[in-house]
Motif scaffolding. Structure first.
Motif, short mmCIF file in Angstrom:
data_model
loop_
_atom_site.label_atom_id
_atom_site.label_comp_id
_atom_site.label_asym_id
_atom_site.label_seq_id
_atom_site.Cartn_x
_atom_site.Cartn_y
_atom_site.Cartn_z
N ARG A 160 -2.75 -13.12 -9.03
CA ARG A 160 -1.94 -12.58 -7.92
C ARG A 160 -2.70 -11.56 -7.08
NH1 ARG A 160 2.78 -10.01 -10.83
NH2 ARG A 160 1.19 -9.83 -12.46
N LEU A 163 -4.99 -13.33 -4.78
CA LEU A 163 -4.17 -14.01 -3.77
C LEU A 163 -3.82 -13.04 -2.65
CD1 LEU A 163 -2.60 -16.66 -3.12
CD2 LEU A 163 -0.64 -15.62 -4.28
N TRP A 164 -3.39 -11.84 -3.01
CA TRP A 164 -3.02 -10.83 -2.02
C TRP A 164 -4.22 -10.43 -1.18
CZ3 TRP A 164 -4.45 -5.68 -1.27
CH2 TRP A 164 -3.64 -4.96 -0.38
N ALA A 167 -4.94 -12.90 1.42
CA ALA A 167 -3.98 -12.77 2.52
C ALA A 167 -4.37 -11.61 3.43
CB ALA A 167 -2.57 -12.58 1.97
N ARG A 173 -2.07 -17.48 4.39
CA ARG A 173 -0.85 -16.78 4.77
C ARG A 173 0.07 -16.64 3.57
NH1 ARG A 173 2.26 -18.27 10.11
NH2 ARG A 173 3.33 -16.42 9.32
N LEU A 174 0.55 -15.44 3.37
CA LEU A 174 1.54 -15.16 2.34
C LEU A 174 2.70 -14.42 2.99
CD1 LEU A 174 -0.25 -13.82 -0.88
CD2 LEU A 174 0.86 -16.02 -0.57
N GLU A 175 3.90 -14.76 2.59
CA GLU A 175 5.05 -14.11 3.17
C GLU A 175 6.04 -13.67 2.10
OE1 GLU A 175 6.74 -16.84 5.93
OE2 GLU A 175 5.06 -16.73 7.35
N SER A 178 6.08 -13.56 -2.16
CA SER A 178 4.72 -13.87 -2.63
C SER A 178 3.76 -12.76 -2.23
CB SER A 178 4.26 -15.21 -2.04
OG SER A 178 5.02 -16.27 -2.56
N PHE A 179 3.88 -12.26 -1.01
CA PHE A 179 3.01 -11.16 -0.56
C PHE A 179 3.27 -9.92 -1.39
CE2 PHE A 179 1.78 -7.55 1.99
CZ PHE A 179 0.56 -7.94 2.54
N GLY A 182 1.82 -10.15 -4.91
CA GLY A 182 0.38 -9.93 -4.90
C GLY A 182 0.03 -8.46 -4.70
N ALA A 248 4.14 -17.09 -6.98
CA ALA A 248 3.44 -16.73 -5.74
C ALA A 248 2.32 -17.71 -5.41
CB ALA A 248 2.88 -15.32 -5.84
N LEU A 252 0.11 -23.75 -2.74
CA LEU A 252 -1.23 -23.52 -2.22
C LEU A 252 -2.15 -24.65 -2.62
CD1 LEU A 252 -1.58 -19.72 -3.05
CD2 LEU A 252 -1.08 -20.74 -0.83
#
Length: 333
Positions: A160, A163-164, A167, A173-175, A178-179, A182, A248, A252
Motif C-alpha cells: 500500500r 501504491l500511494w 500516485a 491514479r488513486l481515489e 484507496s488513496f 495508501g 486498494a 490495477l
C-alpha cells in the motif's frame, strides 16, 4: 520569544520516567534489562527528501520515526524498553515540534517505551532514533535461521505504501479510500511488536519489510545460506497468487500490483519463515497479536528467488530493492 535547545527539549521531550533510573537530562541513561535478558539495540536515520517528503505532517513524521525502529525490535522478537532521539532542525518551530512530539509520544506510550536521551542541533531536517529492547537469550528472531523446506510468511497487507507513492508521483491514479489507505500505510506504519513476541520459539527467521519484499528476503537467504554452510544464499519460491492483496490494489494492472507487493518498501510488515509443522503455531501467534498472516511460498536449496503464477509458471521480472546510495531523488520508493 524563540526557543533555545534546552528550552525545546524541556517543553516537548522531557517526560516523567516510568521504569528507567534516568531519563532525559543527564549525560547518560542507565539501562538495566530484566534479569536473564539480552539487550537488543537498533538505529535508524530519516532524512528529509530521502526518507520522507517535505510536505509530511509533523505528527505523522513523529509516529513513523519511532515506528520504523520499533519494527526492527519486532523482527527480532524483542520487547521495547527505551529509545533516544537525535533531531536536526533547520529552524525552531514550536508548533511543528508540538505536533512532531505528539505523534512520537503517542506511539511510545502505546508500546511502553521511554525516551531516555538524545541530542538536538541546527541543520537539514533529520531524525535519528536508537531503540533498545530485551529478549531472553536464545529466543531472538534472526535472519540466519531459515532452512530449506521452511514455509515463507508475511504479515499484514504489504504494497500500500508503494501504491500511494506511485500516485503521488503521478504514475497512476488513486481515489478515495484507496488513496487514504495508501497514505496511512506510508505515514502511519504499525510496527508488529506483538507478533514478533508471539513468534518467539515458532519462527525460524524474521526480518521487517523496509526496502521491498524481494530485497529483504535476499538478506534472509544470504545470512541463512551462510549459517547452513552453503557458499551462496538459500533460494525461495514465491506463489504470486498467495501474496495478500489489499482492496486498494484492486483493478490495477498485474505488473503494477506485483511491483508494489514485491519491490514496494516502507511496509514494515514482518517477513518470516517457519517449519511446515509449525503452521498451527504461526496462526495462533497471529491470533494472539491480532495480525493477519499469509503463507506465500517456501525456502529452497540455493537456486535463487523464483516467483510463479497460480499455474506454477515462472514469472519474468526484476523486482529490485531500494538502495539509499543508488536511488536518485525523491523519498524512498
Amino acid at each position: 520569544m524563540s526557543l533555545g535547545e534546552f528550552d525545546l527539549i524541556r517543553r516537548h521531550f522531557d517526560r516523567p520516567v516510568q521504569r528507567q533510573p534516568l531519563g532525559v537530562g543527564d549525560d547518560c541513561a542507565l539501562l538495566a534489562p530484566a534479569p536473564g535478558q539480552q539487550l537488543a539495540v537498533s538505529t535508524d536515520l530519516l532524512v528529509e527528501g530521502r526518507h520522507f517528503l517535505s510536505t509530511v505532517a509533523p505528527q505523522a513524521l513523529g509516529h513513523k520515526a519511532l515506528a520504523v525502529n520499533l519494527s526492527d525490535l519486532a523482527a527480532c522478537g524483542a520487547e521495547p524498553m527505551a529509545y533516544t532521539l537525535s533531531l536536526a532542525l533547520p529552524r525552531v518551530d514550536d508548533a511543528w515540534l508540538a505536533a512532531f512530539a505528539s505523534g512520537l509520544h503517542a506511539l511510545a506510550d502505546a508500546h511502553a517505551i521511554e525516551l531516555v536521551g538524545g541530542d538536538t542541533t541546527a541543520g537539514p531536517l533529520t531524525v535519528g532514533i536508537t531503540v533498545m529492547g530485551q529478549v531472553p537469550p536464545g529466543q531472538a528472531l534472526l535472519r540466519s535461521g531459515a532452512r530449506p523446506g521452511d514455509a515463507l510468511w508475511v504479515s499484514g497487507w504489504p504494497g500500500r505504501a508503494r501504491l500511494w507513492l506511485e500516485a503521488v508521483r503521478g504514475t497512476l491514479r488513486l481515489e478515495g479510500a484507496s488513496f487514504e489507505a495508501g497514505r496511512l500505510a506510508m505515514e502511519y506504519p504499525q510496527p508488529r511488536v506483538s507478533l514478533g513476541l508471539a513468534l518467539r520459539g515458532v519462527a525460524s527467521s524474521a526480518i521487517d519489510l523496509s526496502d521491498g519484499l524481494i530485497g529483504d528476503l535476499g538478506h534472509v537467504l544470504e545470512r541463512s545460506g551462510a549459517a547452513r554452510g552453503f557458499d551462496r544464499p538459500l533460494g525461495a519460491e514465491i506463489d504470486a497468487q498467495r501474496l495478500p492483496r489489499h482492496p486498494a490494489l484492486s483493478g490495477l494492472p498485474a505488473r503494477t500490483v506485483l511491483r508494489c507487493l514485491l519491490a514496494g518498501g516502507d511496509d514494515y510488515e514482518l517477513l518470516f519463515t517457519a517449519p511446515p509443522s509449525r503452521e498451527a503455531a504461526v496462526h495462533e501467534a497471529a491470533r494472539q497479536a491480532g495480525v493477519a498472516v499469509h503463507a506465500i511460498g517456501r525456502i529452497t536449496e540455493p537456486s535463487g528467488v523464483v516467483v510463479r503464477d497460480g499455474d506454477g509458471v515462472r514469472l519474468s521480472g526484476h523486482w529490485s530493492s531500494y538502495d539509499h546510495f543508488r536511488s536518485e531523488g525523491g523519498a524512498q520508493p
